[in-house]
Design a protein around this motif. Structure first.
Motif, PDB file in Angstrom:
ATOM      1  N   ALA A 163       0.812  -1.223   0.000  1.00 27.97           N
ATOM      2  CA  ALA A 163       0.000   0.000   0.000  1.00 27.97           C
ATOM      3  C   ALA A 163       0.844   1.272   0.000  1.00 27.97           C
ATOM      4  O   ALA A 163       0.297   2.372  -0.136  1.00 27.97           O
ATOM      5  CB  ALA A 163      -0.923   0.000   1.215  1.00 27.97           C
ATOM      6  N   HIS A 164       2.141   1.148   0.137  1.00 29.48           N
ATOM      7  CA  HIS A 164       3.007   2.330   0.112  1.00 29.48           C
ATOM      8  C   HIS A 164       2.851   3.048  -1.233  1.00 29.48           C
ATOM      9  O   HIS A 164       2.764   2.393  -2.289  1.00 29.48           O
ATOM     10  CB  HIS A 164       4.467   1.926   0.326  1.00 29.48           C
ATOM     11  CG  HIS A 164       5.386   3.077   0.556  1.00 29.48           C
ATOM     12  ND1 HIS A 164       5.886   3.842  -0.475  1.00 29.48           N
ATOM     13  CD2 HIS A 164       5.896   3.594   1.693  1.00 29.48           C
ATOM     14  CE1 HIS A 164       6.678   4.775   0.021  1.00 29.48           C
ATOM     15  NE2 HIS A 164       6.706   4.649   1.341  1.00 29.48           N
ATOM     16  N   PRO A 165       2.806   4.389  -1.234  1.00 29.12           N
ATOM     17  CA  PRO A 165       2.601   5.128  -2.488  1.00 29.12           C
ATOM     18  C   PRO A 165       3.627   4.802  -3.580  1.00 29.12           C
ATOM     19  O   PRO A 165       3.287   4.843  -4.768  1.00 29.12           O
ATOM     20  CB  PRO A 165       2.726   6.595  -2.047  1.00 29.12           C
ATOM     21  CG  PRO A 165       2.346   6.583  -0.611  1.00 29.12           C
ATOM     22  CD  PRO A 165       2.823   5.279  -0.059  1.00 29.12           C
ATOM     23  N   ASP A 166       4.834   4.463  -3.178  1.00 28.59           N
ATOM     24  CA  ASP A 166       5.877   4.122  -4.149  1.00 28.59           C
ATOM     25  C   ASP A 166       6.026   2.613  -4.326  1.00 28.59           C
ATOM     26  O   ASP A 166       6.992   2.139  -4.919  1.00 28.59           O
ATOM     27  CB  ASP A 166       7.214   4.733  -3.698  1.00 28.59           C
ATOM     28  CG  ASP A 166       8.305   4.554  -4.734  1.00 28.59           C
ATOM     29  OD1 ASP A 166       8.006   4.652  -5.944  1.00 28.59           O
ATOM     30  OD2 ASP A 166       9.458   4.282  -4.334  1.00 28.59           O
ATOM     31  N   GLY A 167       5.089   1.852  -3.805  1.00 29.19           N
ATOM     32  CA  GLY A 167       5.126   0.411  -3.982  1.00 29.19           C
ATOM     33  C   GLY A 167       5.981  -0.300  -2.952  1.00 29.19           C
ATOM     34  O   GLY A 167       6.713   0.308  -2.177  1.00 29.19           O
ATOM     35  N   ILE A 168       5.886  -1.609  -2.957  1.00 34.70           N
ATOM     36  CA  ILE A 168       6.593  -2.438  -2.002  1.00 34.70           C
ATOM     37  C   ILE A 168       8.068  -2.573  -2.360  1.00 34.70           C
ATOM     38  O   ILE A 168       8.436  -2.603  -3.545  1.00 34.70           O
ATOM     39  CB  ILE A 168       5.939  -3.836  -1.914  1.00 34.70           C
ATOM     40  CG1 ILE A 168       6.527  -4.667  -0.766  1.00 34.70           C
ATOM     41  CG2 ILE A 168       6.075  -4.580  -3.239  1.00 34.70           C
ATOM     42  CD1 ILE A 168       5.814  -5.991  -0.538  1.00 34.70           C
ATOM     43  N   VAL A 169       8.912  -2.642  -1.346  1.00 35.09           N
ATOM     44  CA  VAL A 169      10.290  -3.108  -1.493  1.00 35.09           C
ATOM     45  C   VAL A 169      10.329  -4.462  -0.793  1.00 35.09           C
ATOM     46  O   VAL A 169      10.310  -4.532   0.437  1.00 35.09           O
ATOM     47  CB  VAL A 169      11.307  -2.140  -0.863  1.00 35.09           C
ATOM     48  CG1 VAL A 169      12.714  -2.716  -0.989  1.00 35.09           C
ATOM     49  CG2 VAL A 169      11.231  -0.774  -1.515  1.00 35.09           C
ATOM     50  N   ASP A 170      10.354  -5.522  -1.564  1.00 36.26           N
ATOM     51  CA  ASP A 170      10.242  -6.865  -0.994  1.00 36.26           C
ATOM     52  C   ASP A 170      11.630  -7.437  -0.735  1.00 36.26           C
ATOM     53  O   ASP A 170      12.340  -7.862  -1.654  1.00 36.26           O
ATOM     54  CB  ASP A 170       9.455  -7.778  -1.929  1.00 36.26           C
ATOM     55  CG  ASP A 170       9.050  -9.085  -1.244  1.00 36.26           C
ATOM     56  OD1 ASP A 170       9.630  -9.412  -0.188  1.00 36.26           O
ATOM     57  OD2 ASP A 170       8.145  -9.771  -1.767  1.00 36.26           O
ATOM     58  N   LEU A 171      12.024  -7.427   0.531  1.00 37.90           N
ATOM     59  CA  LEU A 171      13.317  -7.969   0.953  1.00 37.90           C
ATOM     60  C   LEU A 171      13.111  -9.207   1.829  1.00 37.90           C
ATOM     61  O   LEU A 171      13.970  -9.554   2.634  1.00 37.90           O
ATOM     62  CB  LEU A 171      14.103  -6.904   1.734  1.00 37.90           C
ATOM     63  CG  LEU A 171      14.281  -5.546   1.042  1.00 37.90           C
ATOM     64  CD1 LEU A 171      15.077  -4.602   1.927  1.00 37.90           C
ATOM     65  CD2 LEU A 171      14.965  -5.710  -0.309  1.00 37.90           C
ATOM     66  N   SER A 172      11.980  -9.856   1.643  1.00 39.53           N
ATOM     67  CA  SER A 172      11.625 -10.987   2.507  1.00 39.53           C
ATOM     68  C   SER A 172      12.152 -12.315   1.990  1.00 39.53           C
ATOM     69  O   SER A 172      12.607 -13.157   2.768  1.00 39.53           O
ATOM     70  CB  SER A 172      10.103 -11.068   2.667  1.00 39.53           C
ATOM     71  OG  SER A 172       9.470 -11.317   1.423  1.00 39.53           O
ATOM     72  N   VAL A 173      12.094 -12.532   0.705  1.00 43.36           N
ATOM     73  CA  VAL A 173      12.519 -13.799   0.103  1.00 43.36           C
ATOM     74  C   VAL A 173      13.753 -13.525  -0.748  1.00 43.36           C
ATOM     75  O   VAL A 173      13.765 -12.575  -1.534  1.00 43.36           O
ATOM     76  CB  VAL A 173      11.402 -14.412  -0.760  1.00 43.36           C
ATOM     77  CG1 VAL A 173      11.857 -15.735  -1.357  1.00 43.36           C
ATOM     78  CG2 VAL A 173      10.139 -14.607   0.065  1.00 43.36           C
ATOM     79  N   GLY A 174      14.757 -14.353  -0.618  1.00 41.62           N
ATOM     80  CA  GLY A 174      15.994 -14.108  -1.368  1.00 41.62           C
ATOM     81  C   GLY A 174      15.937 -14.625  -2.781  1.00 41.62           C
ATOM     82  O   GLY A 174      16.754 -15.459  -3.185  1.00 41.62           O
TER      83      GLY A 174
END
Length: 359
Positions: free
Chosen positions: A21-32
């Motif tokens: 929901a972040h205005p600039d989109g997700i930064v997905d650092l959860s899965v390598g």
């Protein structure tokens, strides 16, 4: 078969929605998961071998096995005959099925680190054995621990096990008749410390008896989508695994075998990818530290093991509020309840976005 746990990543879905929901989109650092292109030389090899109507060999081609043996010698100082290499359909399937393939079962323990990749636990359960997480190997009863996993560099912590520690594990295992399986999927990604293979003579004394080393091209060569890995080590164990895998139909596709051989022969693309990860890590780590997170271990591999002193799920939510998704430490064991695992595998643009949000 012991009941399997719920798939841990499903628990992260609500926080992923929050981060998205972040205005600039997700930064997905959860899965390598790799995000950079598959090297052109590897894609070409795959295409050239694509007319592959026949069944591939479980054992793989001699070309592939020789490339793996050459890489181990060239990059890691490990001497392995190509006959003692076996291709895998990605390393995860091997981690999950090794206890079963070795005949480990009820009343026996599969030992793995206290903080560990969840599939070690799952593999024990699939075999009907007892999963046993401990860093105190020497206190175990020998008759109940026929298989011991070590993982260096560690997922999730990035910790490197020194040769002296690995020698003690090998010595204990040989004294008690246990197999040591070493997960070395991040071995080329040493930063402040350089990992060493369990098959290196400084660790095993030149004998691979009772030892297996597992390797993956997912991170080195961005081949996660190809499912390209291999295991090497004790000739008797490799042959035993080969026979069972033949019966089970565990076949790496022929075009993937051809692509994997080329990837193992080519160090240039691996160095370029390593440099990408180094730059992303160098940007993200100080930003996290400035924002109040302490980084522990993380001297190798593709993850930052971080804590701000609060519960791991509170930390995941705090970062998700900024549009950054990370993995809670308790995915990897109870000892991770105050930490989060942060991958450096996002694109340069997304890593830069995370740095801005942390400031």
């Amino acid at each position: 078969m012991i009941g399997l746990p719920d798939f841990p990543w499903d628990r992260l879905t609500p926080l992923k929605t929050l981060a998205q929901a972040h205005p600039d989109g997700i930064v997905d650092l959860s899965v390598g998961t790799p995000v950079d292109p598959v090297p052109a030389v590897v894609r070409q090899a795959l295409a050239d071998a694509s007319d592959s109507p026949g069944y591939p060999l479980t054992y793989g081609t001699e070309r592939l096995r020789s490339a793996a043996a050459g890489w181990l010698l060239r990059r890691h100082g490990v001497h392995v005959d190509q006959a003692n290499v076996l291709p895998l359909i990605g390393s995860k399937e091997f981690v999950a099925w090794l206890p079963t393939l070795l005949g480990v079962g009820a009343g026996q323990r599969v030992v793995f680190p206290e903080l560990a990749y969840p599939t070690y636990d799952v593999g024990a359960r699939l075999a009907g054995a007892e999963p046993y997480a401990t860093d105190g190997l020497l206190s175990l009863g020998p008759e109940r621990a026929p298989l011991v996993w070590v993982n260096s560099p560690s997922n999730p912590t990035g910790r490197v096990l020194p040769a002296e520690h690995l020698r003690k594990v090998v010595s204990w295992a040989r004294e008690h008749g246990a197999v040591v399986a070493s997960d070395e999927c991040y071995i080329e990604l040493g930063w402040e410390e350089q990992p060493i293979s369990i098959l290196h003579p400084d660790v095993c004394g030149g004998s691979h008896e009772g030892l297996l080393a597992v390797h993956s091209l997912s991170k080195r060569s961005n081949l996660a989508g190809y499912r390209a890995g291999f295991v090497a080590g004790d000739p008797a164990l490799v042959q035993r695994l080969l026979e069972v895998r033949k019966h089970a139909g565990m076949l790496m596709p022929g075009p993937v075998q051809a692509a994997m051989a080329v990837a193992l022969d080519d160090d240039e693309h691996a160095e370029e990818q390593r440099a990408r990860y180094a730059a992303r890590r160098a940007a993200l780590r100080p930003a996290l530290e400035a924002a109040g997170w302490r980084i522990e271990h993380s001297t190798a591999g593709l993850y930052l093991w971080a804590s701000d002193g609060t519960d791991c799920w509170k930390q995941v939510r705090a970062l998700a509020d900024r549009g950054i998704l990370v993995a809670p430490g308790d995915f990897y064991g109870k000892a991770g309840s105050a930490h989060v695992r942060i991958a450096v595998t996002a694109s340069d643009e997304r890593i830069s976005a995370a740095v801005r949000r942390l400031q």
